[in-house]
Design a protein around this motif. Sequence first.
Motif, PDB file in Angstrom:
ATOM      1  N   LEU A  35      15.819  60.665  25.744  1.00 41.17           N
ATOM      2  CA  LEU A  35      14.970  61.059  26.858  1.00 41.17           C
ATOM      3  C   LEU A  35      15.221  62.545  27.122  1.00 41.17           C
ATOM      4  CD1 LEU A  35      13.047  59.706  28.986  1.00 41.17           C
ATOM      5  CD2 LEU A  35      15.023  59.689  30.511  1.00 41.17           C
ATOM      6  N   GLU A  39      11.230  64.277  31.178  1.00 39.02           N
ATOM      7  CA  GLU A  39      10.368  63.289  30.522  1.00 39.02           C
ATOM      8  C   GLU A  39      10.338  61.974  31.313  1.00 39.02           C
ATOM      9  OE1 GLU A  39       9.511  62.308  25.858  1.00 39.02           O
ATOM     10  OE2 GLU A  39      11.598  62.215  26.487  1.00 39.02           O
ATOM     11  N   MET A  41       9.774  57.937  30.824  1.00 38.04           N
ATOM     12  CA  MET A  41       9.682  56.869  29.823  1.00 38.04           C
ATOM     13  C   MET A  41       9.451  55.528  30.502  1.00 38.04           C
ATOM     14  SD  MET A  41      12.288  55.755  26.782  1.00 38.04           S
ATOM     15  CE  MET A  41      13.316  54.569  27.631  1.00 38.04           C
ATOM     16  N   ILE A 213      13.121  56.884  34.091  1.00 37.98           N
ATOM     17  CA  ILE A 213      12.911  55.666  33.295  1.00 37.98           C
ATOM     18  C   ILE A 213      12.281  54.656  34.229  1.00 37.98           C
ATOM     19  CG2 ILE A 213      14.003  53.767  32.040  1.00 37.98           C
ATOM     20  CD1 ILE A 213      16.163  55.721  31.159  1.00 37.98           C
ATOM     21  N   VAL A 226       3.506  57.492  32.412  1.00 34.25           N
ATOM     22  CA  VAL A 226       4.624  57.867  31.536  1.00 34.25           C
ATOM     23  C   VAL A 226       4.199  58.746  30.372  1.00 34.25           C
ATOM     24  CG1 VAL A 226       5.659  55.620  32.129  1.00 34.25           C
ATOM     25  CG2 VAL A 226       4.636  55.937  29.873  1.00 34.25           C
ATOM     26  N   LYS A 228       6.252  58.578  27.415  1.00 28.85           N
ATOM     27  CA  LYS A 228       6.494  57.720  26.258  1.00 28.85           C
ATOM     28  C   LYS A 228       6.925  56.345  26.720  1.00 28.85           C
ATOM     29  CE  LYS A 228      11.234  58.806  24.817  1.00 28.85           C
ATOM     30  NZ  LYS A 228      11.942  59.631  23.840  1.00 28.85           N
ATOM     31  N   ILE A 240       8.636  52.183  19.976  1.00 29.67           N
ATOM     32  CA  ILE A 240       8.812  53.301  20.914  1.00 29.67           C
ATOM     33  C   ILE A 240       7.966  54.457  20.412  1.00 29.67           C
ATOM     34  CG2 ILE A 240      10.920  54.100  19.699  1.00 29.67           C
ATOM     35  CD1 ILE A 240      11.947  55.007  22.491  1.00 29.67           C
TER      36      ILE A 240
END
Length: 330
Positions: A35, A39, A41, A213, A226, A228, A240
Amino acid sequence: MTAEPHPLLRVRDLRTWFHTFAGVVKAVNGVSFDLAAGEIMGLVGESGGGKSVVGYSLLGLIDPPGRIEGGSILFDGEDLATASEKRLRQIRGREIAMIFQDPMTSLNPVHTIGRQMDEMLRLHTDLDKAARRRRCIEVLENNGISRADERLDSYPHQFSGGMRQRVVIAIALLAKPRLIIADEPTTALDVTIQAQILRLIRREIREQGTSLILVTHDLAVVAEMVDKVAVLYCGRVVEIGPVRQVLEAPSHPYTRGLIDSIPDPDHRTPRLNQIPGTVPDVRHLPTGCAFRARCSRSQPLCGEVEPSLTPQLGGGSAACHFPLRAGERP
Ligand SMILES: Nc1ncnc2c1ncn2[C@@H]1O[C@H](COP(=O)(O)OP(=O)(O)OP(=O)(O)O)[C@@H](O)[C@H]1O
Ligand SMILES: [Mg+2]
């Protein structure tokens, strides 16, 4: 050649098992992902896949009979999987904050909101009393709580459910952590408030450059929020990649199944496309691919060799011997 900058979080082969009387529950069994700073996720998958246990493991909140059996959790280069409880306490709140589904698990009913927020800043920053109060008011107001200076003297039960969750989010953001783990943060709220609160979280963490997250079973939320997404199945990441790629052209038949089982919001048809079968018992996982009994593409190889994450066209990775090509259906 210069070395690549290391990501904020680098999880490798994380294994968190529960040693119960009924057997060893391999709740998280070889999870790896990176991560980057800033970012977002998404962590998705059916119930029991290990999403929450991943979150708790990152925070060092696994209690017996659970244990991190192996692997590493490098947070800015420091391995949290082997860090002392003292060090983990320093990191929780200040560097990594968590937002749980039920706000009352994070709020103390006998103290005012103001006291709980002040405590967080007192522990984790050098701000003086007046500056702490200003920061509390600022964060509450950013979270859509009006008359914040008066509200600081209220107790959690004096807020509605939606307001309480805003307070929890405000507390998570207070000390400007570098990573927030949000486990179904809005599932308990009604749908209109959910969207508002998610947008708020997103705006604030983007402003602060915080990584997130987001654990959720809601793929519509994933699509909106998000960068990813990691798909968990039986304690492993089966796919992923960048969110658009994973949602629009998934490689793993399990990801395809999850997407196809979203009920159609306009036609309110019954869910015709549920993934067949049920999640296997993680105490007695079959050899090979854990998804194979539910998979229409399964071949003998799938029962013999457990597939490992392999790069796919488009930038993601999937753990499947017979991945779908773009647009293909199982
Ligand atoms: N304290 C515990 N003792 C024994 N088993 C546990 C414990 N906590 C979790 N597990 C098991 O670990 C597995 C993963 O659970 P986890 O709560 O992470 O799933 P999840 O993906 O978050 O599911 P949900 O979508 O329902 O929240 C499950 O099989 C669960 O029963
Ligand atoms: Mg969970």
